[in-house]
Structure formats: C-alpha cells, structure tokens
Scaffold this motif. Structure first.
Motif, PDB file in Angstrom:
ATOM      1  N   GLY A  11      -7.212   6.748   0.264  1.00  0.00           N
ATOM      2  CA  GLY A  11      -6.311   7.288  -0.780  1.00  0.00           C
ATOM      3  C   GLY A  11      -5.105   6.276  -1.052  1.00  0.00           C
ATOM      4  O   GLY A  11      -4.489   6.671  -2.118  1.00  0.00           O
ATOM      5  N   GLY A  12      -4.848   5.372  -0.276  1.00  0.00           N
ATOM      6  CA  GLY A  12      -3.304   4.559  -0.389  1.00  0.00           C
ATOM      7  C   GLY A  12      -3.924   3.833  -1.700  1.00  0.00           C
ATOM      8  O   GLY A  12      -4.954   3.184  -2.096  1.00  0.00           O
ATOM      9  N   LEU A  13      -2.759   3.403  -2.646  1.00  0.00           N
ATOM     10  CA  LEU A  13      -2.773   2.529  -3.683  1.00  0.00           C
ATOM     11  C   LEU A  13      -2.543   1.143  -3.069  1.00  0.00           C
ATOM     12  O   LEU A  13      -1.608   0.841  -2.421  1.00  0.00           O
ATOM     13  CB  LEU A  13      -1.968   2.860  -4.965  1.00  0.00           C
ATOM     14  CG  LEU A  13      -1.997   4.196  -5.550  1.00  0.00           C
ATOM     15  CD1 LEU A  13      -0.700   4.670  -6.340  1.00  0.00           C
ATOM     16  CD2 LEU A  13      -3.457   4.476  -6.121  1.00  0.00           C
ATOM     17  N   VAL A  14      -3.460   0.089  -3.324  1.00  0.00           N
ATOM     18  CA  VAL A  14      -3.343  -0.984  -2.804  1.00  0.00           C
ATOM     19  C   VAL A  14      -2.915  -2.126  -4.108  1.00  0.00           C
ATOM     20  O   VAL A  14      -3.980  -1.928  -4.923  1.00  0.00           O
ATOM     21  CB  VAL A  14      -4.801  -1.619  -1.992  1.00  0.00           C
ATOM     22  CG1 VAL A  14      -4.678  -2.796  -1.350  1.00  0.00           C
ATOM     23  CG2 VAL A  14      -5.036  -0.230  -0.981  1.00  0.00           C
ATOM     24  N   PHE A  15      -2.074  -2.773  -4.084  1.00  0.00           N
ATOM     25  CA  PHE A  15      -1.663  -3.496  -5.093  1.00  0.00           C
ATOM     26  C   PHE A  15      -0.849  -4.775  -4.715  1.00  0.00           C
ATOM     27  O   PHE A  15      -0.484  -4.930  -3.803  1.00  0.00           O
ATOM     28  CB  PHE A  15      -0.877  -2.794  -6.173  1.00  0.00           C
ATOM     29  CG  PHE A  15       0.344  -2.076  -5.663  1.00  0.00           C
ATOM     30  CD1 PHE A  15       0.419  -0.920  -5.028  1.00  0.00           C
ATOM     31  CD2 PHE A  15       1.509  -2.600  -5.755  1.00  0.00           C
ATOM     32  CE1 PHE A  15       1.369  -0.082  -4.703  1.00  0.00           C
ATOM     33  CE2 PHE A  15       2.722  -1.933  -5.459  1.00  0.00           C
ATOM     34  CZ  PHE A  15       2.676  -0.599  -4.725  1.00  0.00           C
ATOM     35  N   GLY A  16      -0.828  -5.662  -5.704  1.00  0.00           N
ATOM     36  CA  GLY A  16       0.129  -7.066  -5.723  1.00  0.00           C
ATOM     37  C   GLY A  16       0.103  -7.600  -6.962  1.00  0.00           C
ATOM     38  O   GLY A  16      -0.211  -7.015  -7.826  1.00  0.00           O
ATOM     39  N   SER A  17       0.992  -8.680  -6.872  1.00  0.00           N
ATOM     40  CA  SER A  17       1.248  -9.574  -7.898  1.00  0.00           C
ATOM     41  C   SER A  17       1.173 -10.900  -7.782  1.00  0.00           C
ATOM     42  O   SER A  17       0.319 -11.532  -7.412  1.00  0.00           O
ATOM     43  CB  SER A  17       2.220  -8.882  -8.934  1.00  0.00           C
ATOM     44  OG  SER A  17       3.683  -9.187  -8.372  1.00  0.00           O
ATOM     45  N   TYR A  18       2.271 -11.697  -8.254  1.00  0.00           N
ATOM     46  CA  TYR A  18       2.415 -13.163  -7.947  1.00  0.00           C
ATOM     47  C   TYR A  18       2.323 -13.536  -6.565  1.00  0.00           C
ATOM     48  O   TYR A  18       3.170 -12.878  -5.779  1.00  0.00           O
ATOM     49  CB  TYR A  18       3.376 -13.582  -8.808  1.00  0.00           C
ATOM     50  CG  TYR A  18       3.144 -13.572 -10.524  1.00  0.00           C
ATOM     51  CD1 TYR A  18       2.369 -14.559 -10.988  1.00  0.00           C
ATOM     52  CD2 TYR A  18       3.850 -12.925 -11.084  1.00  0.00           C
ATOM     53  CE1 TYR A  18       2.277 -14.253 -12.515  1.00  0.00           C
ATOM     54  CE2 TYR A  18       3.729 -12.578 -12.574  1.00  0.00           C
ATOM     55  CZ  TYR A  18       2.958 -13.517 -13.258  1.00  0.00           C
ATOM     56  OH  TYR A  18       2.722 -13.440 -14.570  1.00  0.00           O
ATOM     57  N   LEU A  19       2.310 -14.838  -6.209  1.00  0.00           N
ATOM     58  CA  LEU A  19       2.815 -15.443  -5.203  1.00  0.00           C
ATOM     59  C   LEU A  19       4.416 -15.351  -5.475  1.00  0.00           C
ATOM     60  O   LEU A  19       4.958 -15.335  -6.268  1.00  0.00           O
ATOM     61  CB  LEU A  19       2.518 -16.966  -5.218  1.00  0.00           C
ATOM     62  CG  LEU A  19       1.167 -17.272  -5.337  1.00  0.00           C
ATOM     63  CD1 LEU A  19       1.028 -18.962  -5.482  1.00  0.00           C
ATOM     64  CD2 LEU A  19       0.419 -17.158  -4.130  1.00  0.00           C
ATOM     65  N   ASP A  20       5.271 -15.792  -4.105  1.00  0.00           N
ATOM     66  CA  ASP A  20       6.435 -15.847  -4.083  1.00  0.00           C
ATOM     67  C   ASP A  20       6.872 -17.277  -4.817  1.00  0.00           C
ATOM     68  O   ASP A  20       7.973 -17.427  -5.199  1.00  0.00           O
ATOM     69  CB  ASP A  20       7.133 -15.817  -2.958  1.00  0.00           C
ATOM     70  CG  ASP A  20       7.183 -14.176  -2.448  1.00  0.00           C
ATOM     71  OD1 ASP A  20       6.588 -13.328  -2.916  1.00  0.00           O
ATOM     72  OD2 ASP A  20       8.336 -13.897  -1.662  1.00  0.00           O
ATOM     73  N   VAL A  77       0.898  -1.330   0.032  1.00  0.00           N
ATOM     74  CA  VAL A  77      -0.173  -0.070  -0.052  1.00  0.00           C
ATOM     75  C   VAL A  77       0.792   1.375   0.029  1.00  0.00           C
ATOM     76  O   VAL A  77       1.966   1.279   0.696  1.00  0.00           O
ATOM     77  CB  VAL A  77      -0.954   0.036   1.140  1.00  0.00           C
ATOM     78  CG1 VAL A  77      -0.295   0.089   2.446  1.00  0.00           C
ATOM     79  CG2 VAL A  77      -1.906   1.131   1.069  1.00  0.00           C
ATOM     80  N   SER A  78       0.424   2.311  -0.781  1.00  0.00           N
ATOM     81  CA  SER A  78       1.414   3.424  -0.831  1.00  0.00           C
ATOM     82  C   SER A  78       0.827   4.547  -0.078  1.00  0.00           C
ATOM     83  O   SER A  78      -0.239   4.091   0.695  1.00  0.00           O
ATOM     84  CB  SER A  78       1.294   4.072  -2.371  1.00  0.00           C
ATOM     85  OG  SER A  78      -0.070   4.783  -2.415  1.00  0.00           O
TER      86      SER A  78
END
Lengths: 86, 417
Positions: free
Chosen positions: B288-297, B261-262
């Motif tokens: 207002g925070g940007l919440v993000f993610g991508s792949y699993l580890d 989160v930003s």
C-alpha cells in the motif's frame, strides 16, 4: 549540500551547475585516445575528488571544489584560473 | 524444496516446520571455473543462467554484504520494455519476455505484476515523441498504445487534469509493463543458482584481482585467495573501484538516485505512472505504500543518501501531478549509488584482460534489466561472444563514437546523465 563560492560565500547547491571531475584539458593536437580519456574515463574515487562547479545563479565564476564523494563534505573551493575549467 | 500449492497447504497443516533455507552457506573452494564479483540481481542472475543455459556449475558469486542488501533492494521495482534506440530496445524487449516467464522458471513468487505503465505527456512535442516511441515499440514486437486525455481520465481519474502549467494531453501505455518484488527477484535467482550447484558466498569482499601475463587467475578476498579462470565483475555502483583492482579505468561516474515510500494507503494507483514534466515515477506497492522517485542528484556521490533539493523537487512534482496524495506521510527515503555512463546506457563486454568480464553502467535502469543482463552476461562469459540482445553494449563505443545509445538525447558527457 552547500558550496562555498570564494566570491559570494557559502551558498545553496541549487545555485551551482555541476561540470564533473576537474581535469586539465588536452591540447588541440593531442591524440584521440587522450581526448577519449579526458571526455569519458574517470577515476571516480569514493573519497576526496577535485571538481568543477559553476556559480550559475550567483557571480558566474567557475570554481574548483574539493569534495568528499562518500560524505558530501566540502573540503576546499577556489576560483578556476583563466581557461582552466576546460 | 519446491514451492507448490500442495506444499503450502501441507506446511500450513503441520506448523510450518518443513521450510528450509533457500540457499546453502558454503565455505569458499580454493578454485572455481568462474567467479562473479557482486551478489546483486545481475550477479545472481548471471550465475543462474551460467548454470542453466551453459552447464557451468563450478562457479561462485562473491558478495561483500548479504544477498538483497545492495542496489537490488534499493530501486523502485519497475519492469518495462518501452525503450527507443536500437541496442537498448531489443535488449529490454528480451528482458520483459524473460520477466514474463521468470516465476515459473525459478519456481519462486517474485510478485510480478503486469499492471501497465503510463507515461503521461503534457505538450505537442512530448506527444509526438511518445507516438514515435510507441511505433518503435510496436515494430520491435512489444505492446504500446497512445491514450487521449479522455481515455486516460477514464483510466486514472486521480491525476490533476486542471494543472494549467503542465496540462495533461494523454499517455503512452504499455500494458505488459509493471512491477516485481525486488527482494524476491534476488532470492529467487540465488535459490535457483544454488540449486544448480553455484556457491553463494556472502560476507566475502573482493580486495584484489590477480592477473598473470595479461590473463586473470583469480581474486583476493576477505575469505582468502580464490582462483578462477574467468572473473566477472557485476558490482554496480562500485564498478570503478572493482575495475581499478585490475588496473582498468572505466567511462563511469557514480551518482546517487533517491527513492521514497509513503505510509501504507488503500489502493489508489493501479498502474505505474510517469510524468514527462518534473520527471516523476510512482506506483503503489502491494503493501500500500506509494513508491516514487525523480531525477538523480546530478553530481558524483557514494553517500547512500541524497540531498534535500531533490527531495523538495520530487515532492513538488507529486503535488503538481497528484495533489490528492498531499496528505500522505512519507515513511522513508533512501539513495542508491549507480554507475553513470556518458550515454546513459550499460556495458556488457570483455575487457583488455583475458578472462576478465565487465557488466556495469546500468545508470538509472538496472532492475528491469536483471534477467536479460544475467542471461546475456552468462552467454558472454561462457562463449566469449556477445549475446545478440546485448550486442550493442560495447565498452569501446565511447572511444569510437559508434553505437552510442543516448536515450535522453542530452549528449555523451558525464554531467548530463
């Protein structure tokens, strides 16, 4: 996370492909139940586990790694013997 | 205590002294009709629907920590029903319909926001796949639209349309999808269950599952033995360890998924955005925070933190797709532990032990499933028959090979999910 390849030394995790729990492969004629257990069922411990990693972007070795899944600590690494990584 | 506009007004005028705790803190009873192991979103929802739909109120939810302290507070809050394969698609369709009525049902503000999800595609194969998926979604009765590059550009001008490596062709849009406040979902279900008589037992860790003659009779806990004719596991991330207490081995390997989160920014992202290249999903929270993610580890882990390679990958994906956010500072990152099944799909089923039920394997998608998972699991526990929306979530599908739901088409193997 860094993994110690027995041939190349300590390297970045990104050089390695993760294969999963180091299990001895059943024999060809073993029952479907045995194969099901081998392919799908996992003890999945929160602690030390034996795993196969493949040094894909290094020397191409299959490595048996002992790693703590709770702390990511690398406890041991040795080359897989021929055909063992099944 | 019911929430209403009138109540807010009255409390505002009288110093906010009338608000009460949202659930009781009872001591464990020696015996219940059913106990649920795990006070996360799914466990609490299960208790709520057991009480509401089936009139089972002599039940308890056992949580080893505190309500909202597990995975229900560690996800990226996205709610959607844009699945493709039979088995999953009708389940998530059912779940989205429950989400749409959840706040009224619970009398709780879960900040459900149907801001729409946009799955951006970058090449012909991804476009064809998105069109096929859109047709499947429409055929199951949900909404889907395919946007051209120009339509997307009008809607979301912020994206990097000049990226030559990952050119943006268009997007699959589901307008009914969006986000919900994850903590409030847990609190709302906890309150709703408590109001119907369910005991929510926090700081109550299950240390053993007692069986007699192949039948479950109760659980040993850090607060003593609790007897129950039905014991329902809902301990995502730790399902393997809980099942091992009953001597069961599951088709599950636990992995870590990181999220970020930003710092708080002015509103810049109005939807949930996902990118097929680089696999990134991002939305902006109400703070207002940007919440993000991508792949699993992508390796087994119980450390509730990830590793730097996936942090770097995720930031690279952000910079490729949304270079405008490059100067935003990252506030925090965290890792959640998830049950990964070999086909990436969940399990809601009975076990080989009578009276012992399993709800596990939610992989990377447990939050959006919360209400339907609870309702379907409650149906199974109360009636011993699967709910029609979750009839595909069988434990034996790996053994038989029938009914596998491999949404990513990567194969039914642990290290691929």
């Amino acid at each position: 996370m860094r993994i110690t390849c027995p041939l190349c030394g300590e390297r970045d995790r990104r050089e390695f492909y993760y294969r999963g729990a180091a299990l001895a492969a059943p024999a060809e004629g073993d029952s479907p139940e045995v194969w099901h257990a081998h392919v799908h069922l996992r003890d999945n411990p929160a602690g030390p586990v034996e795993e196969w990693w493949y040094h894909q972007q290094g020397c191409g070795s299959w490595i048996r790694v002992r790693r703590d899944t709770a702390s990511h600590e690398m406890l041991a690494a040795q080359l897989a013997t021929s055909g063992e990584e099944g | 205590m019911r929430f209403s506009g009138w109540r807010v007004l009255r409390e505002g005028l009288t110093g906010n002294r009338g608000w009460q705790g949202h659930w009781r803190d009872p001591d464990p009873k020696p015996q219940y009709d059913a106990v649920i192991i795990g006070g996360g979103g799914h466990g609490l929802a299960t208790a709520y629907y057991l009480a509401k739909d089936h009139g089972m109120t002599n039940i308890a939810v056992l949580e080893r920590g505190y309500i909202g302290g597990g995975n229900v507070g560690r996800n990226t809050t996205i709610v959607r029903a844009n699945y493709y394969l039979p088995g999953n698609s009708e389940f998530y369709s059912h779940s989205l319909k429950l989400w749409e009525g959840l706040e009224q049902d619970l009398n709780y503000n879960a900040m459900m926001s149907q801001r729409g999800i946009l799955n951006v595609f970058h090449n012909d194969a991804q476009r064809d796949s998105a069109v096929r998926r859109a047709n499947a979604i429409i055929n199951q009765g949900d909404d889907a639209e395919i946007l051209s590059r120009d339509q997307l550009r009008d809607m979301v001008p912020l994206l990097n349309y000049a990226n030559n490596r990952f050119p943006i062709q268009g997007a699959l849009l589901q307008r009914r999808a969006g986000t919900a406040r994850h903590d409030a979902v847990a609190w709302g279900f906890a309150r709703g269950a408590d109001q119907r008589g369910v005991d929510i037992l926090q700081n109550c860790e299950v240390t053993g599952i007692r069986t007699e003659g192949g039948k479950v009779i109760g659980v040993e806990t850090s607060r003593g033995l609790i007897r129950a004719g039905k014991v329902a596991m809902a301990a995502a991330g730790r399902s393997s360890q809980v099942a091992a207490m009953a001597g069961l081995t599951l088709p599950i390997e636990s992995h870590v998924l990181q999220a970020f989160v930003s710092e708080g920014l002015k509103p810049i992202i109005d939807h949930v955005l996902t990118f097929a290249e680089g696999h990134l999903y991002i939305s902006q929270s109400d703070k207002g925070g940007l919440v993000f993610g991508s792949y699993l580890d992508l390796y087994a882990s119980y450390a509730a933190r990830g590793n730097l390679p996936m942090v770097e990958h995720t930031m690279e994906a952000c910079m490729a797709m949304l270079p405008a956010i490059g100067k935003a500072r990252l506030l925090r990152s965290w890792g959640g532990i998830m049950d990964m099944t070999p086909d990436g799909s969940p399990i809601i089923d009975r076990t080989s032990i009578e009276g012992l039920y399993l709800n596990a394997g939610w992989c990377y998608g447990g939050f959006k499933a919360t209400p339907a998972s609870g309702q379907c699991y409650a149906h199974l526990i109360a009636t011993d028959r699967p709910h029609e929306a979750a009839a595909g979530f069988r434990l034996n599908r790996f053994e038989t090979g029938r009914g596998l739901m491999d949404e990513e088409a990567t194969g039914a193997q642990h290290n691929l999910h």
